[in-house]
Design an enzyme around this catalytic site. Structure first.
Site, short mmCIF file in Angstrom:
data_model
loop_
_atom_site.label_atom_id
_atom_site.label_comp_id
_atom_site.label_asym_id
_atom_site.label_seq_id
_atom_site.Cartn_x
_atom_site.Cartn_y
_atom_site.Cartn_z
N TYR A 88 19.64 31.70 68.54
CA TYR A 88 20.91 32.43 68.59
C TYR A 88 21.98 31.55 67.96
O TYR A 88 22.08 30.36 68.27
CB TYR A 88 21.28 32.75 70.04
CG TYR A 88 22.60 33.49 70.22
CD1 TYR A 88 23.72 32.83 70.74
CD2 TYR A 88 22.73 34.82 69.87
CE1 TYR A 88 24.92 33.50 70.91
CE2 TYR A 88 23.94 35.49 70.03
CZ TYR A 88 25.03 34.81 70.55
OH TYR A 88 26.24 35.48 70.71
N ASP B 43 22.02 24.08 63.76
CA ASP B 43 22.98 24.62 64.71
C ASP B 43 22.87 23.81 66.00
O ASP B 43 22.00 24.06 66.84
CB ASP B 43 22.70 26.10 64.97
CG ASP B 43 23.69 26.68 65.98
OD1 ASP B 43 23.75 27.92 66.12
OD2 ASP B 43 24.40 25.89 66.64
N LYS C 166 30.80 23.88 72.15
CA LYS C 166 30.59 23.59 73.57
C LYS C 166 31.13 22.22 73.99
O LYS C 166 32.33 22.05 74.21
CB LYS C 166 29.11 23.77 73.93
CG LYS C 166 28.66 25.23 73.73
CD LYS C 166 27.24 25.47 74.14
CE LYS C 166 26.76 26.83 73.71
NZ LYS C 166 27.13 27.89 74.65
P1 KE4 Z 1 30.13 30.94 70.69
O1 KE4 Z 1 30.60 31.88 69.63
O2 KE4 Z 1 29.62 31.67 71.95
O3 KE4 Z 1 31.15 29.83 71.01
O4 KE4 Z 1 28.86 30.10 70.15
C1 KE4 Z 1 27.79 30.83 69.63
C2 KE4 Z 1 26.55 29.96 69.67
C3 KE4 Z 1 26.12 29.37 68.50
N1 KE4 Z 1 25.01 28.59 68.48
C4 KE4 Z 1 24.29 28.36 69.61
C5 KE4 Z 1 23.07 27.50 69.54
C6 KE4 Z 1 24.69 28.94 70.84
O5 KE4 Z 1 23.97 28.71 71.96
C7 KE4 Z 1 25.85 29.74 70.88
C8 KE4 Z 1 26.34 30.40 72.16
N2 KE4 Z 1 25.54 30.19 73.32
C9 KE4 Z 1 25.62 31.23 74.34
C10 KE4 Z 1 24.66 30.88 75.48
N3 KE4 Z 1 23.38 30.46 75.08
C11 KE4 Z 1 27.01 31.40 74.84
C12 KE4 Z 1 27.14 32.14 76.13
C13 KE4 Z 1 27.54 33.58 75.93
O6 KE4 Z 1 27.13 34.19 74.92
O7 KE4 Z 1 28.27 34.07 76.81
#
Ligand code: KE4
Length: 427
Positions: free
Chosen positions: A142, A237, A265
């Site tokens: 993701y 990523d 994060k």
């Molecule tokens: P954000 O747009 O949510 O800040 O980041 C996206 C993203 C990009 N790359 C990786 C590897 C990620 O895990 C994420 C976002 N992670 C999720 C949980 N695994 C965020 C939590 C959510 O979607 O509420």
């Protein structure tokens, strides 16, 4: 009726699903989500005043725990001078310098407000740099919710069986090729078929979005040599793994030199901040220097930058990562022993302060094995742990996080709860 339930009913009147991000709705585990009113160290307190040991950590950012005094104090000082100016500020340089000095492959960075923006920008840079259009991602990984990346996506998309989201035009999705994580041949077949069409390979070097999965030996090095051979931009990523598994992230642990890296994060310490960075030759294509446009009203926001700098300072203290690794090993060993004693079929993947218990399977190393896990058993485990004051990510396809302010006492309390829950799963 609990306060969380009351709040959830009210929230659903105004917010789709009552939440601002799908996985928070607990759809995968059942019941109403807890509404959290505050965090303190490694614990969160819900709207009914119940306290839980927290292993979500806001999905990774709270690596030094909630409301850390050093972070709160610095934020208070910054706040007095204002919140945002839409102009360059000195501390953006300070944070950029920390990132470039910590992550070997970074020569320049661009700060964004989310990991989605960072990954989206990385793809645009790769396409702008190579003049090619197709990208390769991995099933179950993701990278945020931009159109090109919502193809066989992990995390919430996998949790809710919408890995290929509605609303993404076929014209976009068709530019995204999907390979299998830990399977180099599944990548090579695409590169051989269209050697001049592929702009980038984007990968979570240590996937956290199908639950935690670990790279097989030489998988990441194999990706690096394949992408080099075909002139393809390799994007790591590291939004989860960056500054989480080591100061230099997965690329430090495995000695890989990606062309671009996404961070997020931890580097925002719980405020909205992420980054895309990498080789100068690619990064200098970014506007205003070059033709690849990218922008953001709150990019490099002073409060977010402050929280990030203080968090990374705290993570720079000697032994910080060794401590996280020690706590992670303690947790994994205890969970494996409890699984063995209970007689249930389950396995634990752990790396540093990240871990996932998969149910109904005895090993998980890719998308196929992760999606064979028993999500109903996971839901029962989740609820049993909540009942015992342990707050885990509400989905089998997420990773749990230990912070620097968890201690042996919290790990032992968690293991005691897990032992009881695993036994209850036998029926
Ligand atoms: P954000 O747009 O949510 O800040 O980041 C996206 C993203 C990009 N790359 C990786 C590897 C990620 O895990 C994420 C976002 N992670 C999720 C949980 N695994 C965020 C939590 C959510 O979607 O509420």
């Amino acid at each position: 009726m609990s306060m969380s339930h009351k709040l959830f009913l009210e929230a659903q009147k105004y917010l789709p699903g009552g939440v601002n991000s799908p996985v928070r709705a607990w759809r995968a585990v059942g019941g109403d989500p807890l509404f959290i009113q505050r965090g303190r160290g490694c614990r969160v307190i819900d709207a009914d005043g119940q306290e839980y040991i927290d292993y979500v950590g806001s999905w990774g950012p709270l690596i030094v725990g909630h409301a850390h005094s050093q972070v709160v104090r610095a934020l208070g000082e910054t706040l007095k001078r204002g919140t945002s100016f839409g102009a360059p500020t000195p501390r953006e340089i300070e944070l950029a310098k920390i990132l470039v000095e910590a992550v070997p492959s970074l020569e320049k960075v661009r700060l964004t407000s989310s990991g989605t923006e960072a990954a989206m920008t990385a793809l645009r840079l790769a396409r702008g740099y190579t003049g090619r259009t197709k990208i390769i991602k991995f099933a179950g990984c993701y990278h945020g919710h931009s159109d090109a990346l919502l193809v066989r996506a992990g995390s919430g998309a996998l949790t809710f069986s919408t890995p290929d989201s509605a609303g993404v035009p076929e014209a976009f999705a068709s530019q995204t090729l999907v390979a299998e994580y830990n399977d180099l041949a599944s990548v090579e077949v695409y590169l051989k078929a269209e050697p001049a069409a592929i702009a980038a390979v984007i990968v979570e070097p240590i996937p956290g979005n199908m639950g935690l999965v670990l790279p097989k030996p030489d998988f990441l090095a194999g990706l690096r040599s394949l992408t080099r051979a075909y002139g393809v931009v390799l994007i790591f990523d590291e939004v989860i793994s960056g500054f989480r598994v080591a100061r230099g992230g997965a690329q430090e642990i495995y000695g890989i030199d990606p062309d671009l890296t996404c961070l997020g994060k931890v580097i925002g310490g719980g405020l909205p901040l992420a980054a895309v960075g990498g080789k100068r030759a690619i990064m200098d294509l970014l506007s205003p220097l070059g033709p690849v446009y990218q922008a953001g009203t709150l990019s490099g926001n002073p409060l977010a930058v402050t929280a990030g700098i203080e968090t990374l300072k705290l993570m720079g203290s000697p032994g910080a990562y060794a401590r996280l690794n020690e706590l992670g090993s303690l947790m994994a060993e205890g969970l494996r022993a409890a699984i063995q004693d209970s007689g249930i079929v389950a396995c634990v993947n752990q790396l540093g302060s990240m871990f996932t218990v998969f149910f109904g399977v005895d090993q998980v190393q890719d998308y196929a094995t992760a999606t064979r896990s028993d999500t109903q058993l996971f839901a029962r485990y989740f609820q049993g742990m909540i009942d015992r004051g342990i707050y885990l990510p509400p989905s089998q396809f997420e990773t749990a996080f230990i912070s620097l302010v968890h201690g042996e006492a919290e790990i032992e309390e968690t293991l005691a709860a897990a032992k009881q829950v695993f036994l209850s799963l036998r029926s």
